[in-house]
Design a protein around this motif. Structure first.
Motif, PDB file in Angstrom:
ATOM      1  N   PHE A 111       0.842  -1.216   0.174  1.00 10.48           N
ATOM      2  CA  PHE A 111       0.019   0.130  -0.035  1.00 10.48           C
ATOM      3  C   PHE A 111       0.643   1.322   0.137  1.00 10.48           C
ATOM      4  O   PHE A 111       0.631   2.262  -0.890  1.00 10.48           O
ATOM      5  N   LEU A 112       1.961   1.369   0.913  1.00 13.85           N
ATOM      6  CA  LEU A 112       2.751   2.688   0.787  1.00 13.85           C
ATOM      7  C   LEU A 112       3.581   2.838  -0.355  1.00 13.85           C
ATOM      8  O   LEU A 112       3.730   3.778  -0.561  1.00 13.85           O
ATOM      9  N   GLU A 113       3.974   1.611  -0.748  1.00 11.14           N
ATOM     10  CA  GLU A 113       4.779   1.711  -2.177  1.00 11.14           C
ATOM     11  C   GLU A 113       3.671   2.216  -3.419  1.00 11.14           C
ATOM     12  O   GLU A 113       4.404   3.027  -4.104  1.00 11.14           O
ATOM     13  N   ASP A 114       2.794   2.060  -3.351  1.00  7.59           N
ATOM     14  CA  ASP A 114       1.684   2.291  -4.468  1.00  7.59           C
ATOM     15  C   ASP A 114       0.869   3.649  -4.103  1.00  7.59           C
ATOM     16  O   ASP A 114       0.192   3.988  -5.105  1.00  7.59           O
ATOM     17  N   LEU A 115       1.157   4.134  -3.003  1.00 10.77           N
ATOM     18  CA  LEU A 115       0.275   5.217  -2.454  1.00 10.77           C
ATOM     19  C   LEU A 115       0.172   6.499  -3.393  1.00 10.77           C
ATOM     20  O   LEU A 115      -0.840   7.111  -3.574  1.00 10.77           O
ATOM     21  N   GLY A 116       1.579   6.757  -3.746  1.00  6.12           N
ATOM     22  CA  GLY A 116       1.749   8.014  -4.556  1.00  6.12           C
ATOM     23  C   GLY A 116       0.711   8.305  -5.805  1.00  6.12           C
ATOM     24  O   GLY A 116       0.580   9.420  -6.167  1.00  6.12           O
ATOM     25  N   SER A 117       0.542   7.080  -6.393  1.00  2.23           N
ATOM     26  CA  SER A 117      -0.037   7.042  -7.805  1.00  2.23           C
ATOM     27  C   SER A 117      -1.474   7.529  -7.789  1.00  2.23           C
ATOM     28  O   SER A 117      -1.830   8.445  -8.802  1.00  2.23           O
ATOM     29  N   GLU A 118      -2.211   7.458  -6.829  1.00  2.00           N
ATOM     30  CA  GLU A 118      -3.595   7.568  -6.574  1.00  2.00           C
ATOM     31  C   GLU A 118      -4.099   8.102  -5.287  1.00  2.00           C
ATOM     32  O   GLU A 118      -4.976   7.954  -4.600  1.00  2.00           O
ATOM     33  N   LYS A 119      -2.928   8.892  -4.826  1.00  2.00           N
ATOM     34  CA  LYS A 119      -3.115   9.436  -3.148  1.00  2.00           C
ATOM     35  C   LYS A 119      -4.237  10.036  -2.909  1.00  2.00           C
ATOM     36  O   LYS A 119      -5.072   9.704  -1.960  1.00  2.00           O
ATOM     37  N   GLU A 120      -4.805  11.081  -3.802  1.00  2.00           N
ATOM     38  CA  GLU A 120      -5.969  12.068  -3.539  1.00  2.00           C
ATOM     39  C   GLU A 120      -7.179  10.976  -3.409  1.00  2.00           C
ATOM     40  O   GLU A 120      -7.966  10.965  -2.558  1.00  2.00           O
ATOM     41  N   ALA A 121      -7.395  10.016  -4.317  1.00  2.00           N
ATOM     42  CA  ALA A 121      -8.656   9.305  -4.349  1.00  2.00           C
ATOM     43  C   ALA A 121      -8.596   8.312  -3.134  1.00  2.00           C
ATOM     44  O   ALA A 121      -9.601   7.941  -2.516  1.00  2.00           O
ATOM     45  N   ILE A 122      -7.563   7.665  -2.928  1.00  2.00           N
ATOM     46  CA  ILE A 122      -7.391   6.624  -2.036  1.00  2.00           C
ATOM     47  C   ILE A 122      -7.669   7.307  -0.189  1.00  2.00           C
ATOM     48  O   ILE A 122      -8.361   6.787   0.375  1.00  2.00           O
ATOM     49  N   GLU A 123      -7.020   8.313  -0.227  1.00  2.00           N
ATOM     50  CA  GLU A 123      -7.186   9.071   1.063  1.00  2.00           C
ATOM     51  C   GLU A 123      -8.638   9.632   1.385  1.00  2.00           C
ATOM     52  O   GLU A 123      -9.186   9.633   2.408  1.00  2.00           O
ATOM     53  N   SER A 124      -9.204  10.051   0.072  1.00  2.00           N
ATOM     54  CA  SER A 124     -10.705  10.257   0.277  1.00  2.00           C
ATOM     55  C   SER A 124     -11.381   9.048   0.931  1.00  2.00           C
ATOM     56  O   SER A 124     -12.318   9.225   1.318  1.00  2.00           O
ATOM     57  N   ALA A 125     -11.022   7.931   0.195  1.00  2.00           N
ATOM     58  CA  ALA A 125     -11.931   6.735   0.429  1.00  2.00           C
ATOM     59  C   ALA A 125     -11.589   6.195   1.950  1.00  2.00           C
ATOM     60  O   ALA A 125     -12.388   5.920   2.499  1.00  2.00           O
ATOM     61  N   ILE A 181     -11.231  12.796  25.404  1.00  2.00           N
ATOM     62  CA  ILE A 181      -9.904  12.428  25.401  1.00  2.00           C
ATOM     63  C   ILE A 181      -9.486  11.693  24.153  1.00  2.00           C
ATOM     64  O   ILE A 181      -8.326  12.260  23.612  1.00  2.00           O
ATOM     65  N   TYR A 182      -9.904  10.852  23.623  1.00  2.00           N
ATOM     66  CA  TYR A 182      -9.597  10.010  22.559  1.00  2.00           C
ATOM     67  C   TYR A 182      -9.510  10.936  21.362  1.00  2.00           C
ATOM     68  O   TYR A 182      -8.657  10.801  20.461  1.00  2.00           O
ATOM     69  N   LYS A 183     -10.625  11.593  21.156  1.00  2.00           N
ATOM     70  CA  LYS A 183     -10.456  12.446  19.881  1.00  2.00           C
ATOM     71  C   LYS A 183      -9.499  13.567  20.029  1.00  2.00           C
ATOM     72  O   LYS A 183      -8.938  13.798  18.729  1.00  2.00           O
ATOM     73  N   GLU A 184      -8.848  13.952  21.172  1.00  2.00           N
ATOM     74  CA  GLU A 184      -7.919  15.080  21.102  1.00  2.00           C
ATOM     75  C   GLU A 184      -6.590  14.165  21.250  1.00  2.00           C
ATOM     76  O   GLU A 184      -5.799  15.124  20.524  1.00  2.00           O
ATOM     77  N   ARG A 185      -6.472  13.128  21.616  1.00  2.00           N
ATOM     78  CA  ARG A 185      -5.130  12.606  21.832  1.00  2.00           C
ATOM     79  C   ARG A 185      -4.708  11.637  21.133  1.00  2.00           C
ATOM     80  O   ARG A 185      -3.615  11.221  20.931  1.00  2.00           O
ATOM     81  N   CYS A 186      -5.770  11.053  20.275  1.00  2.00           N
ATOM     82  CA  CYS A 186      -5.457   9.959  19.267  1.00  2.00           C
ATOM     83  C   CYS A 186      -5.163  10.097  18.111  1.00  2.00           C
ATOM     84  O   CYS A 186      -5.930  11.334  17.501  1.00  2.00           O
ATOM     85  N   ILE A 187      -4.893   9.098  17.139  1.00  2.00           N
ATOM     86  CA  ILE A 187      -4.499   9.344  15.863  1.00  2.00           C
ATOM     87  C   ILE A 187      -5.820   9.068  15.059  1.00  2.00           C
ATOM     88  O   ILE A 187      -6.428   7.695  15.191  1.00  2.00           O
ATOM     89  N   ALA A 188      -6.434   9.926  14.244  1.00  2.00           N
ATOM     90  CA  ALA A 188      -7.642   9.572  13.331  1.00  2.00           C
ATOM     91  C   ALA A 188      -7.081   8.844  12.149  1.00  2.00           C
ATOM     92  O   ALA A 188      -6.191   9.136  11.437  1.00  2.00           O
ATOM     93  N   VAL A 189      -7.805   7.773  11.525  1.00  2.00           N
ATOM     94  CA  VAL A 189      -7.618   7.162  10.476  1.00  2.00           C
ATOM     95  C   VAL A 189      -8.191   7.933   9.260  1.00  2.00           C
ATOM     96  O   VAL A 189      -9.381   7.517   8.926  1.00  2.00           O
ATOM     97  N   ASP A 190      -7.428   8.777   8.775  1.00  2.00           N
ATOM     98  CA  ASP A 190      -8.025   9.739   7.567  1.00  2.00           C
ATOM     99  C   ASP A 190      -7.090   9.709   6.600  1.00  2.00           C
ATOM    100  O   ASP A 190      -7.297  10.905   5.623  1.00  2.00           O
ATOM    101  N   ASP A 191      -5.987   9.146   6.511  1.00  2.00           N
ATOM    102  CA  ASP A 191      -5.223   9.300   5.250  1.00  2.00           C
ATOM    103  C   ASP A 191      -4.165   8.026   5.044  1.00  2.00           C
ATOM    104  O   ASP A 191      -4.388   7.112   5.940  1.00  2.00           O
ATOM    105  N   GLY A 192      -3.346   7.876   4.182  1.00  2.00           N
ATOM    106  CA  GLY A 192      -2.569   6.962   3.917  1.00  2.00           C
ATOM    107  C   GLY A 192      -1.662   6.250   5.187  1.00  2.00           C
ATOM    108  O   GLY A 192      -1.695   5.326   5.335  1.00  2.00           O
ATOM    109  N   PRO A 193      -0.934   7.330   5.701  1.00  2.00           N
ATOM    110  CA  PRO A 193      -0.011   6.703   6.868  1.00  2.00           C
ATOM    111  C   PRO A 193      -1.027   6.136   7.897  1.00  2.00           C
ATOM    112  O   PRO A 193      -0.494   5.254   8.842  1.00  2.00           O
ATOM    113  N   SER A 194      -2.171   7.101   8.235  1.00  2.00           N
ATOM    114  CA  SER A 194      -2.634   6.389   9.522  1.00  2.00           C
ATOM    115  C   SER A 194      -3.623   5.141   9.235  1.00  2.00           C
ATOM    116  O   SER A 194      -3.657   4.380  10.061  1.00  2.00           O
ATOM    117  N   TRP A 195      -3.765   4.934   7.850  1.00  2.00           N
ATOM    118  CA  TRP A 195      -4.387   3.454   7.394  1.00  2.00           C
ATOM    119  C   TRP A 195      -3.190   2.561   7.397  1.00  2.00           C
ATOM    120  O   TRP A 195      -3.897   1.577   7.951  1.00  2.00           O
TER     121      TRP A 195
END
Length: 257
Positions: free
Chosen positions: A113-127, A181-195
């Motif tokens: 996933f990380l190797e291929d992310l750059g090719s369609e990053k915007e669409a993938i991160e939107s999903a 607390i969780y929303k303030e201090r934890c990582i949201a799964v909303d982009d490639g690295p967090s996925w």
């Protein structure tokens, strides 16, 4: 749910596509008794899977509709109904049944996933954002419940619990305090690295992160799954399936009933 994992580069065992009204020959008949022995299936699911097994699944090439193939569905065995089921099923299909195999498949999926992310990053991160960090101001015409996935570092769990307890002592309801607390201090799964971090979680003590799930209805917060013991694993989603298919150069189909 049954899975079809077929080698698209080799000569796969296929059966001719038949219309529902046609009468199959004795050569085309397949043994459907395996689904009768799957105790976890409902009658309707068993009926549908038996029909698919006897008929086959038609696949057409996405770029050339004249190229098609019919794959045969078979029952490959039971897997636990947890977040590791996709990876465990893939391991079983390869004849490997160890827990370490499922974890290795996770790692390979994330790496691809990380190797291929750059090719369609915007669409993938939107999903990704749509699946795991949806806009709670919309979508209620489709969903009754929506979820937010957050990642808490295992090493931070005691600190997070202490912060939640402080708010509770000030009079805040436990679930509202946890949400804050969780929303303030934890990582949201909303982009490639967090996925990638999320999909690496197998529910093992060796995981770096724990999954926190906040469930909402249109009226507001419904529940907070704090996953205190860190046993929750990330379910393989469509992105993970695509990555696995690329890694092994195979077509991976998910058959939903």
């Amino acid at each position: 749910m049954g899975k079809l994992i077929c080698d698209s580069t080799a000569s796969s065992p296929v059966i001719p596509w038949r219309d529902p009204t046609s009468t199959p020959s004795s050569i085309d008949l397949v043994d459907t008794s395996s689904w009768e022995n799957v105790s976890s299936l409902e009658d309707q699911q068993r009926k549908h899977l038996t029909k698919i097994q006897s008929k086959g699944v038609l696949w057409k090439h996405p770029q050339d509709q004249n190229v098609s193939m019919v794959f045969r569905l078979s029952h490959g065995g039971e897997v636990e109904a947890d977040g590791n089921c996709l990876f465990t099923a893939c391991g079983k299909s390869m004849g490997v049944k160890t827990v370490s195999c499922a974890r290795d498949l996770r790692r390979r999926t994330v790496r691809r996933f990380l190797e291929d992310l750059g090719s369609e990053k915007e669409a993938i991160e939107s999903a990704i954002k749509h699946m795991y960090s949806p806009d709670l101001k919309s979508g209620w015409g489709i969903h009754v419940v929506q979820e937010l996935k957050l990642l808490a570092k295992k090493d931070d769990r005691e600190v997070l619990e202490s912060a939640i307890s402080e708010l509770v002592h000030l009079g805040m309801q436990r679930e509202l305090a946890a949400e804050s607390i969780y929303k303030e201090r934890c990582i949201a799964v909303d982009d490639g690295p967090s996925w990638a971090k999320y999909m690496s979680i197998s529910g093992s003590p060796d995981d770096e992160y724990d999954i926190i799930t906040l469930q909402y209805t249109e009226e507001g917060l419904l529940t907070v799954d704090e996953n205190i013991y860190g046993h929750a694993a990330a379910f393989g989603d469509d992105i993970a399936i695509e990555c696995l298919a690329t890694v092994f150069k195979r077509e991976i189909f998910v058959v939903r009933n």
